[in-house]
Design a protein around this motif. Structure first.
Motif, PDB file in Angstrom:
ATOM      1  N   ARG A  10       0.843  -5.743  13.346  1.00  9.83           N
ATOM      2  CA  ARG A  10       0.900  -5.338  14.742  1.00  9.83           C
ATOM      3  C   ARG A  10       0.787  -6.541  15.679  1.00  9.83           C
ATOM      4  N   PRO A  13       4.092 -10.088  16.756  1.00 13.00           N
ATOM      5  CA  PRO A  13       4.969 -10.436  17.882  1.00 13.00           C
ATOM      6  C   PRO A  13       4.305 -11.316  18.938  1.00 13.00           C
ATOM      7  N   MET A  14       2.987 -11.232  19.091  1.00  4.64           N
ATOM      8  CA  MET A  14       2.295 -12.004  20.123  1.00  4.64           C
ATOM      9  C   MET A  14       1.472 -13.159  19.554  1.00  4.64           C
ATOM     10  N   THR A  50       2.653 -17.391  11.125  1.00  6.31           N
ATOM     11  CA  THR A  50       4.057 -17.627  11.476  1.00  6.31           C
ATOM     12  C   THR A  50       4.517 -19.021  11.065  1.00  6.31           C
ATOM     13  N   GLU A  72       5.491  -8.979   8.712  1.00  6.39           N
ATOM     14  CA  GLU A  72       5.973  -9.319  10.057  1.00  6.39           C
ATOM     15  C   GLU A  72       5.725 -10.798  10.360  1.00  6.39           C
ATOM     16  N   LYS A  76       8.682 -13.814  10.976  1.00  9.17           N
ATOM     17  CA  LYS A  76       8.701 -14.771  12.081  1.00  9.17           C
ATOM     18  C   LYS A  76       8.720 -16.207  11.561  1.00  9.17           C
TER      19      LYS A  76
END
Length: 207
Positions: A10, A13-14, A50, A72, A76
């Motif tokens: 979750r 992305p940030m 990442t 996720e 990235k």
């Protein structure tokens, strides 16, 4: 570690935006690691996120394995590697408690700012000992924020988002923990940042 995986998926992305404030510290960590790494050595990074560390040291070695629990995060990291035309880092989704590598596969294992947010860091250390070659090094820079009121407040705020610091060490207690689980400390130096961090290098104890 299913709950941790959901949290990191979750957060992916940030993640890079969140980590921007810590990039000066990570740049120092990367430069210190680059001094240690030899070109012909095998490197594993656990909890790569990442890919900041792996990508930062890519020029120093011909092959890096970089793993993370979060698919996720790995997605990235792969995208960033492609954008930088770096093709000798193999990113994969793996559990630090159950690495898919043969015994004594790596000369260096890097695990940055992760042990303190693991429910059972002992399991990760056992896996690191298993995959390290004889004479190999674990590089484990880790925030040590026991006794810090600022860190206690930040930990509380982060826990509301799903993150949790399971272990709040001092430099001394962290080094003792590493020693108790089968490593000899080679280097343990405090780097000052928003929270103190121990830049730790260790070798598996000889039997």
């Amino acid at each position: 570690m299913r709950n941790e995986k959901k949290v990191w998926d979750r957060f992916a992305p940030m993640y890079d935006r969140f980590m921007k404030k810590d990039m000066p510290l990570y740049s120092v960590i990367i430069e210190r690691i680059k001094v240690c790494i030899k070109k012909d050595k095998n490197v594993l990074e656990i909890a790569t996120g990442t890919g900041t560390i792996a990508l930062g040291i890519a020029e120093c070695t011909d092959a890096i394995e970089a793993v993370d629990l979060s698919a996720e995060m790995i997605a990235k990291a792969k995208k960033k590697a492609a954008q930088q035309s770096i093709d000798h880092i193999h990113f994969s989704v793996q559990d630090a408690y159950d690495l898919k590598y043969e015994d004594q596969s790596f000369d260096y294992v890097i695990i940055t700012n992760t042990l303190h947010i693991m429910p059972n860091p002992q399991k990760a250390l056992e896996e690191i000992k298993r995959v390290l070659k004889k004479g190999g090094y674990m590089i484990a820079p880790t925030f040590v924020h026991a006794g810090s009121k600022k860190a206690a407040l930040m930990s509380k705020l982060m826990s509301w988002t799903g993150f949790r610091a399971y272990h709040k060490w001092t430099q001394i207690s962290f080094c003792r923990f590493i020693d108790d689980y089968g490593f000899d400390i080679v280097q343990a130096e405090i780097l000052e940042s928003s929270f103190p961090l121990v830049y730790l290098v260790a070798k598996v104890k000889s039997s």
